[in-house]
Design an enzyme around this catalytic site. Structure first.
Site, PDB file in Angstrom:
ATOM      1  N   LYS A 120      -0.959   6.212 -16.485  1.00 16.63           N
ATOM      2  CA  LYS A 120      -1.140   5.170 -17.506  1.00 16.63           C
ATOM      3  C   LYS A 120      -0.347   5.508 -18.775  1.00 16.63           C
ATOM      4  O   LYS A 120       0.200   4.621 -19.422  1.00 16.63           O
ATOM      5  CB  LYS A 120      -2.622   5.005 -17.839  1.00 16.63           C
ATOM      6  CG  LYS A 120      -3.440   4.357 -16.729  1.00 16.63           C
ATOM      7  CD  LYS A 120      -4.881   4.124 -17.177  1.00 16.63           C
ATOM      8  CE  LYS A 120      -5.692   3.392 -16.117  1.00 16.63           C
ATOM      9  NZ  LYS A 120      -7.082   3.138 -16.547  1.00 16.63           N
ATOM     10  N   SER A 169      -5.795 -15.313   3.141  1.00 15.49           N
ATOM     11  CA  SER A 169      -6.406 -15.265   4.479  1.00 15.49           C
ATOM     12  C   SER A 169      -7.447 -14.148   4.612  1.00 15.49           C
ATOM     13  O   SER A 169      -8.164 -14.082   5.598  1.00 15.49           O
ATOM     14  CB  SER A 169      -5.320 -15.117   5.547  1.00 15.49           C
ATOM     15  OG  SER A 169      -4.483 -14.034   5.225  1.00 15.49           O
ATOM     16  N   PRO A 211     -10.943 -12.766   4.080  1.00 11.80           N
ATOM     17  CA  PRO A 211     -12.184 -13.526   3.854  1.00 11.80           C
ATOM     18  C   PRO A 211     -12.774 -13.354   2.448  1.00 11.80           C
ATOM     19  O   PRO A 211     -13.069 -14.340   1.771  1.00 11.80           O
ATOM     20  CB  PRO A 211     -13.142 -12.987   4.926  1.00 11.80           C
ATOM     21  CG  PRO A 211     -12.258 -12.395   5.977  1.00 11.80           C
ATOM     22  CD  PRO A 211     -11.016 -11.940   5.285  1.00 11.80           C
ATOM     23  N   GLN A 240      -1.643   1.078  -7.611  1.00 10.04           N
ATOM     24  CA  GLN A 240      -0.453   0.335  -8.053  1.00 10.04           C
ATOM     25  C   GLN A 240      -0.097   0.578  -9.519  1.00 10.04           C
ATOM     26  O   GLN A 240       0.833  -0.039 -10.037  1.00 10.04           O
ATOM     27  CB  GLN A 240      -0.679  -1.165  -7.826  1.00 10.04           C
ATOM     28  CG  GLN A 240      -0.749  -1.532  -6.351  1.00 10.04           C
ATOM     29  CD  GLN A 240      -1.006  -3.015  -6.161  1.00 10.04           C
ATOM     30  OE1 GLN A 240      -1.952  -3.556  -6.730  1.00 10.04           O
ATOM     31  NE2 GLN A 240      -0.174  -3.669  -5.386  1.00 10.04           N
ATOM     32  N   PHE A 296      -8.187  -0.558 -19.258  1.00  8.44           N
ATOM     33  CA  PHE A 296      -9.608  -0.848 -19.006  1.00  8.44           C
ATOM     34  C   PHE A 296     -10.439   0.403 -18.713  1.00  8.44           C
ATOM     35  O   PHE A 296     -11.382   0.364 -17.933  1.00  8.44           O
ATOM     36  CB  PHE A 296      -9.752  -1.888 -17.877  1.00  8.44           C
ATOM     37  CG  PHE A 296      -8.980  -3.147 -18.166  1.00  8.44           C
ATOM     38  CD1 PHE A 296      -9.468  -4.070 -19.080  1.00  8.44           C
ATOM     39  CD2 PHE A 296      -7.754  -3.393 -17.566  1.00  8.44           C
ATOM     40  CE1 PHE A 296      -8.745  -5.223 -19.383  1.00  8.44           C
ATOM     41  CE2 PHE A 296      -7.025  -4.540 -17.868  1.00  8.44           C
ATOM     42  CZ  PHE A 296      -7.532  -5.456 -18.776  1.00  8.44           C
TER      43      PHE A 296
END
Length: 308
Positions: free
Chosen positions: A133, A41, A43, A88, A113
Site C-alpha cells: 500500500k 455468472s 451466483p 490485487q 480502508f
C-alpha cells in the site's frame, strides 16, 4: 450547488466495495462499477451486481488487466475509488497508468480502508502487506494524481462479532483472550459508515491530497474498554487471559499463512496501538467525524448490543 462527481468503483463487489457503491448511489452520485463479465455468472457476485442495477448503478464491463477497458471506463467519470482485495493491491499500478492516460480524473482513492500504512510499525508478514500500500501511495504521488487515502482502521464486521477471539464464531461469554496488556487503543467502524464517510470526502476540498482518518471518539477504545462494554451489555464479568507480547511474536513466527498475517496485524493494532499512537496533523490528515458531524455513526456499544 455544484454537480456531484461521477464515481467509478473498481472492486465494487468485494467486502468493503459493496458499502462504498451503496453509499455513492444513495448520496446521488452518478455511480459506475467496473466488473468482469465472468463476475455476473458467479451466483453470489451476480446477485450483488443485480442489486447495483436495481439501485441505479451503471455496470461497466472491463478488467483491471485490460488497459483499454480501464481507460474507457475511467474517461466516463471524475473520481476513481479502488476497493480491490489483498491479492490485487500491487496491480493498482495498472489503474494509475490508466488514470494518467485518461487525463480527466479529479481524484483517486486507492484501496486502503485499514491502518495508515505510513504510520505503522508492524512485524512480518504484515509489514510486507502494508508495504504494498505504501508503494502504491508513492506511485500516485510521483505521478501527481490528486488523491485521498481513507484510513478506516478496523472493520466492525471483522472484529466485533467475536471480540477478536481466535477461531470463535460468537462473542465470548465466559473468558476472553486479550493481546498484550489491553491498553492500546484501536478504532472500530461499521462498514456502512465507512462507505458514507468515503463518499462524503469525494467532492470535499478539505480531503484533497490528505488522509481521511475515520476515528470517531466513541469507537476509539482499548481492548479493556471494549471488554468492559461487552460485560455491561451481558451483565457478567468475564475471566481475562492476557497474552504477553513475546508469546504473540512467537505465535506469529510459527503460524502458517494466513494466520500469521492476521496475528501480525492484530499485534500492530492491539499491542502496539498503531491506529492511535500518532496525532493527526492538518498537513497530512483530517478526521471524518469532525468533518461530517451530521453523520450519525454506529457506536461500538450499539453494534455489540445486537449480540448481547
Amino acid at each position: 450547488m455544484a454537480e456531484k462527481s461521477k464515481i467509478l468503483i473498481i472492486g465494487g463487489t468485494g467486502y468493503i466495495g459493496k458499502f462504498v457503491v451503496e453509499a455513492s448511489a444513495k448520496a446521488g452520485h452518478p455511480t459506475f462499477v467496473l466488473v468482469r463479465e465472468s463476475t455476473v455468472s458467479d451466483p453470489a457476485k451476480g446477485k450483488i451486481v443485480e442489486s447495483f442495477n436495481n439501485s441505479g448503478v451503471t455496470i461497466l464491463y472491463g478488467d483491471l488487466y485490460d488497459h483499454e477497458s480501464l481507460v474507457k471506463a475511467i474517461k466516463q467519470v471524475d473520481v476513481v475509488i479502488s476497493t480491490v482485495g489483498q491479492m490485487q493491491l500491487a496491480d493498482q499500478t495498472k489503474i494509475i497508468a490508466a488514470i494518467k492516460e485518461a487525463g480527466n480524473i479529479k481524484r483517486f482513492f486507492p484501496s486502503e480502508f485499514g491502518m495508515d500504512v505510513d504510520k505503522v510499525n508492524a512485524v512480518e508478514p504484515a509489514k510486507s502487506t502494508f508495504a504494498i500500500k505504501v508503494q502504491i501511495r508513492r506511485a500516485i504521488e510521483a505521478e501527481g494524481i490528486p488523491y485521498t487515502y481513507v484510513s478506516s482502521n478496523c472493520f466492525a464486521g471483522y472484529f466485533l462479532p467475536t471480540l477478536v477471539q481466535p477461531g470463535a464464531t460468537d462473542p465470548p461469554r465466559d473468558k476472553v483472550i486479550i493481546s498484550g496488556d489491553g491498553n492500546a487503543k484501536a478504532v472500530f467502524n461499521e462498514e456502512h459508515d465507512i462507505g458514507t464517510y468515503t463518499i462524503k470526502a469525494v467532492d470535499d476540498p478539505r480531503t484533497l491530497n490528505k488522509t481521511l482518518y475515520i476515528k470517531p471518539p466513541k469507537n476509539t477504545l482499548s481492548f479493556n474498554e471494549l471488554v468492559a462494554i461487552w460485560e455491561k451489555l451481558i451483565g457478567k464479568t468475564l475471566e481475562k487471559i492476557y497474552i504477553p507480547e513475546e508469546q504473540i511474536l512467537k505465535d506469529i513466527a510459527t503460524s502458517p499463512i494466513p494466520i500469521n498475517i492476521i496475528l501480525a496485524i492484530n499485534h500492530s493494532t492491539f499491542v502496539k496501538g498503531d491506529q492511535t499512537n500518532f496525532v493527526i496533523e492538518p498537513s497530512f490528515g483530517v478526521e471524518a467525524s469532525e468533518l461530517y458531524p451530521d453523520v450519525k455513526y454506529t457506536t461500538v456499544e450499539e453494534y455489540l448490543s445486537h449480540f448481547a
